[in-house]
Design a protein around this motif. Structure first.
Motif, PDB file in Angstrom:
ATOM      1  N   ARG A 104       0.849  -1.181   0.000  1.00 27.98           N
ATOM      2  CA  ARG A 104       0.000   0.000   0.000  1.00 27.98           C
ATOM      3  C   ARG A 104       0.893   1.242   0.000  1.00 27.98           C
ATOM      4  N   PRO A 105       1.205   1.793  -1.166  1.00 27.96           N
ATOM      5  CA  PRO A 105       2.152   2.916  -1.249  1.00 27.96           C
ATOM      6  C   PRO A 105       1.659   4.184  -0.563  1.00 27.96           C
ATOM      7  N   GLU A 106       0.370   4.277  -0.293  1.00 26.53           N
ATOM      8  CA  GLU A 106      -0.147   5.481   0.367  1.00 26.53           C
ATOM      9  C   GLU A 106       0.076   5.457   1.881  1.00 26.53           C
ATOM     10  N   ILE A 107       0.576   4.347   2.420  1.00 26.25           N
ATOM     11  CA  ILE A 107       0.756   4.204   3.863  1.00 26.25           C
ATOM     12  C   ILE A 107       2.241   4.203   4.194  1.00 26.25           C
ATOM     13  N   ASP A 108       2.655   5.053   5.144  1.00 30.59           N
ATOM     14  CA  ASP A 108       4.061   5.181   5.516  1.00 30.59           C
ATOM     15  C   ASP A 108       4.401   4.548   6.856  1.00 30.59           C
ATOM     16  N   GLU A 109       3.409   4.355   7.708  1.00 28.56           N
ATOM     17  CA  GLU A 109       3.686   3.912   9.077  1.00 28.56           C
ATOM     18  C   GLU A 109       2.471   3.148   9.589  1.00 28.56           C
ATOM     19  N   ILE A 110       2.712   2.064  10.314  1.00 27.81           N
ATOM     20  CA  ILE A 110       1.617   1.304  10.902  1.00 27.81           C
ATOM     21  C   ILE A 110       2.027   0.836  12.289  1.00 27.81           C
ATOM     22  N   ARG A 111       1.152   1.072  13.241  1.00 29.55           N
ATOM     23  CA  ARG A 111       1.419   0.717  14.639  1.00 29.55           C
ATOM     24  C   ARG A 111       0.435  -0.341  15.108  1.00 29.55           C
ATOM     25  N   PHE A 112       0.936  -1.283  15.915  1.00 25.31           N
ATOM     26  CA  PHE A 112       0.123  -2.394  16.408  1.00 25.31           C
ATOM     27  C   PHE A 112       0.148  -2.466  17.928  1.00 25.31           C
ATOM     28  N   SER A 113      -0.964  -2.891  18.493  1.00 23.69           N
ATOM     29  CA  SER A 113      -1.040  -3.361  19.868  1.00 23.69           C
ATOM     30  C   SER A 113      -1.789  -4.694  19.805  1.00 23.69           C
ATOM     31  N   MET A 114      -1.082  -5.784  20.157  1.00 21.71           N
ATOM     32  CA  MET A 114      -1.627  -7.119  19.949  1.00 21.71           C
ATOM     33  C   MET A 114      -1.436  -7.976  21.207  1.00 21.71           C
ATOM     34  N   PRO A 115      -2.513  -8.196  21.969  1.00 23.24           N
ATOM     35  CA  PRO A 115      -2.417  -9.101  23.109  1.00 23.24           C
ATOM     36  C   PRO A 115      -2.321 -10.547  22.638  1.00 23.24           C
ATOM     37  N   ASN A 116      -1.507 -11.324  23.326  1.00 24.45           N
ATOM     38  CA  ASN A 116      -1.430 -12.754  23.037  1.00 24.45           C
ATOM     39  C   ASN A 116      -2.566 -13.436  23.792  1.00 24.45           C
ATOM     40  N   MET A 157      -5.861 -39.670  29.875  1.00 26.31           N
ATOM     41  CA  MET A 157      -5.996 -39.243  28.486  1.00 26.31           C
ATOM     42  C   MET A 157      -4.823 -38.372  28.085  1.00 26.31           C
ATOM     43  N   ALA A 158      -4.250 -38.639  26.916  1.00 28.84           N
ATOM     44  CA  ALA A 158      -3.257 -37.736  26.330  1.00 28.84           C
ATOM     45  C   ALA A 158      -3.994 -36.571  25.679  1.00 28.84           C
ATOM     46  N   ASN A 159      -3.341 -35.437  25.610  1.00 28.20           N
ATOM     47  CA  ASN A 159      -3.971 -34.248  25.016  1.00 28.20           C
ATOM     48  C   ASN A 159      -2.964 -33.568  24.106  1.00 28.20           C
ATOM     49  N   GLU A 160      -2.637 -34.252  22.997  1.00 25.65           N
ATOM     50  CA  GLU A 160      -1.635 -33.759  22.065  1.00 25.65           C
ATOM     51  C   GLU A 160      -2.290 -32.973  20.941  1.00 25.65           C
ATOM     52  N   ALA A 161      -1.589 -31.933  20.479  1.00 22.66           N
ATOM     53  CA  ALA A 161      -2.132 -31.094  19.415  1.00 22.66           C
ATOM     54  C   ALA A 161      -2.435 -31.894  18.158  1.00 22.66           C
ATOM     55  N   ALA A 162      -1.564 -32.839  17.831  1.00 20.09           N
ATOM     56  CA  ALA A 162      -1.737 -33.613  16.596  1.00 20.09           C
ATOM     57  C   ALA A 162      -2.994 -34.464  16.609  1.00 20.09           C
ATOM     58  N   ASP A 163      -3.508 -34.767  17.798  1.00 19.43           N
ATOM     59  CA  ASP A 163      -4.698 -35.619  17.907  1.00 19.43           C
ATOM     60  C   ASP A 163      -5.982 -34.823  18.078  1.00 19.43           C
ATOM     61  N   GLY A 164      -5.885 -33.515  18.021  1.00 14.93           N
ATOM     62  CA  GLY A 164      -7.066 -32.684  18.246  1.00 14.93           C
ATOM     63  C   GLY A 164      -7.212 -32.355  19.715  1.00 14.93           C
ATOM     64  N   ALA A 165      -6.422 -31.394  20.190  1.00 12.87           N
ATOM     65  CA  ALA A 165      -6.330 -31.117  21.622  1.00 12.87           C
ATOM     66  C   ALA A 165      -7.491 -30.258  22.121  1.00 12.87           C
ATOM     67  N   VAL A 166      -7.655 -30.281  23.438  1.00 14.93           N
ATOM     68  CA  VAL A 166      -8.595 -29.414  24.139  1.00 14.93           C
ATOM     69  C   VAL A 166      -7.786 -28.341  24.863  1.00 14.93           C
ATOM     70  N   TYR A 167      -8.237 -27.085  24.767  1.00 17.86           N
ATOM     71  CA  TYR A 167      -7.477 -25.961  25.300  1.00 17.86           C
ATOM     72  C   TYR A 167      -8.306 -25.170  26.304  1.00 17.86           C
ATOM     73  N   LEU A 168      -7.608 -24.557  27.241  1.00 19.07           N
ATOM     74  CA  LEU A 168      -8.195 -23.565  28.118  1.00 19.07           C
ATOM     75  C   LEU A 168      -7.889 -22.192  27.529  1.00 19.07           C
ATOM     76  N   ALA A 169      -8.930 -21.412  27.222  1.00 20.36           N
ATOM     77  CA  ALA A 169      -8.746 -20.048  26.731  1.00 20.36           C
ATOM     78  C   ALA A 169      -8.647 -19.127  27.942  1.00 20.36           C
ATOM     79  N   ALA A 170      -7.454 -18.571  28.167  1.00 18.15           N
ATOM     80  CA  ALA A 170      -7.206 -17.709  29.326  1.00 18.15           C
ATOM     81  C   ALA A 170      -7.326 -16.248  28.917  1.00 18.15           C
ATOM     82  N   ASP A 171      -8.156 -15.479  29.633  1.00 19.17           N
ATOM     83  CA  ASP A 171      -8.346 -14.084  29.239  1.00 19.17           C
ATOM     84  C   ASP A 171      -7.350 -13.143  29.908  1.00 19.17           C
ATOM     85  N   ARG A 172      -6.778 -13.515  31.035  1.00 17.68           N
ATOM     86  CA  ARG A 172      -5.786 -12.678  31.707  1.00 17.68           C
ATOM     87  C   ARG A 172      -5.040 -13.482  32.748  1.00 17.68           C
ATOM     88  N   PRO A 173      -3.804 -13.115  33.051  1.00 14.47           N
ATOM     89  CA  PRO A 173      -3.030 -12.064  32.384  1.00 14.47           C
ATOM     90  C   PRO A 173      -2.664 -12.491  30.973  1.00 14.47           C
TER      91      PRO A 173
END
Length: 303
Positions: free
Chosen positions: A238-250, A263-279
């Motif tokens: 995008r030649p019209e843009i000179d600068e871009i700033r990000f704030s990205m929480p993991n 039970m094993a919980n490996e990613a390759a087998d289709g794992a179950v995850y806990l979605a943590a909102d903070r910190p």
């Protein structure tokens, strides 16, 4: 009381009307179009006496700025957030001598037309588009952005080889979920010339598309690497843009320990995850066109 009669003096100041909620309906026969904005006006200039003595001679009431927003939406329509903000900023500075600078901040909310109807809409779950227009009587500065663009890669992400000290407990991970909610601002190289005014909507759609494509295409060894790839792709395409700033929480997703249940919980087998909102980890950086000056405030993405 004047500034010279007291050892205390006035510093930076501004005033205005915040969060004017403007919905503009344009009718083309039975087909209607919506623009849904949240507009905040901030003005500064020759305003010392109102602070020192309460003299309102140079003060345009904030109620007037509110009325101007709605009157301009009717009179001029809303072509885009950026174009509307430019109209307002130029009006306040060029029509009122004591006002030296106007800053217009806009959030735009997206609606989609329901199938089979010209006038029925549903609020989408898309990100919020943002814009900030600053004008001081010379060249305007236009920032465009977005917030709450939530994205996830369920693989093609690793995190290992990091520094370890006595307080490190995080295990290395060769196959993890990478998720974040992108807040970003980008600065246009445009300096106010009528002939080379960007197509604001096309520019926004193009930048957004490149952000998403880079996120999907990057095999990530860190969120920082992904951030830089996203910014680089926008600058390169995008030649019209000179600068871009990000704030990205993991937005951390941790594989749940299911071994106590046999039970094993490996990613390759289709794992179950806990979605943590903070910190959460918070990654912030600016990506620039080579030779460009960084001008987007570091803390702008938090506003």
């Amino acid at each position: 009381m004047t500034a010279h009669a007291h050892p205390v003096v006035l510093g930076q100041n501004q005033y205005g009307k915040a969060e004017n909620r403007v919905v503009k309906v344009t009718r083309d026969g039975d087909t209607h179009r919506l623009k849904d904005l949240n507009v905040s006006v901030s003005l500064s200039g020759d305003m010392a006496e109102v602070h020192y003595s309460g003299d309102n001679a140079n003060v345009l009431p904030t109620d007037t700025t509110k009325n101007t927003v709605f009157a301009f939406a009717k009179k001029h329509g809303i072509e885009s957030a950026e174009a509307f903000g430019l109209l307002l900023a130029r009006h306040f500075v060029d029509s009122r001598q004591p006002i030296h600078r106007a800053r217009i901040r806009i959030e735009e909310y997206t609606w989609e037309r329901l199938e089979g109807s010209g006038h029925s809409f549903a609020r989408t779950g898309r990100e919020t588009r943002t814009a900030q227009i600053t004008y001081d009587g010379r060249a305007p500065e236009v920032l465009t952005g977005l917030k709450d663009l939530t994205v996830m890669n369920t693989t093609d992400s690793e995190f290992w080889g990091f520094v370890k000290d006595p307080y490190t407990t995080l295990p290395e991970d060769r196959d993890r979920i990478l998720a974040t909610s992108v807040s970003s601002w980008w600065r246009h190289a445009w300096t106010g010339g009528e002939a080379d005014t960007p197509d604001w909507d096309a520019s926004y759609d193009g930048a957004r598309a490149h952000l998403l494509r880079a996120f999907a295409d990057t095999y990530s060894l860190s969120l920082q690497q992904t951030l830089y790839a996203m910014g680089s792709r926008v600058i390169e395409n995008r030649p019209e843009i000179d600068e871009i700033r990000f704030s990205m929480p993991n937005k951390h997703h941790f594989r749940v320990d299911l071994e106590p249940f046999g039970m094993a919980n490996e990613a390759a087998d289709g794992a179950v995850y806990l979605a943590a909102d903070r910190p959460y980890g918070l990654i912030e950086a600016t990506v620039l066109r080579a030779g460009a000056e960084a001008r987007i405030p570091v803390d702008l993405t938090n506003l």
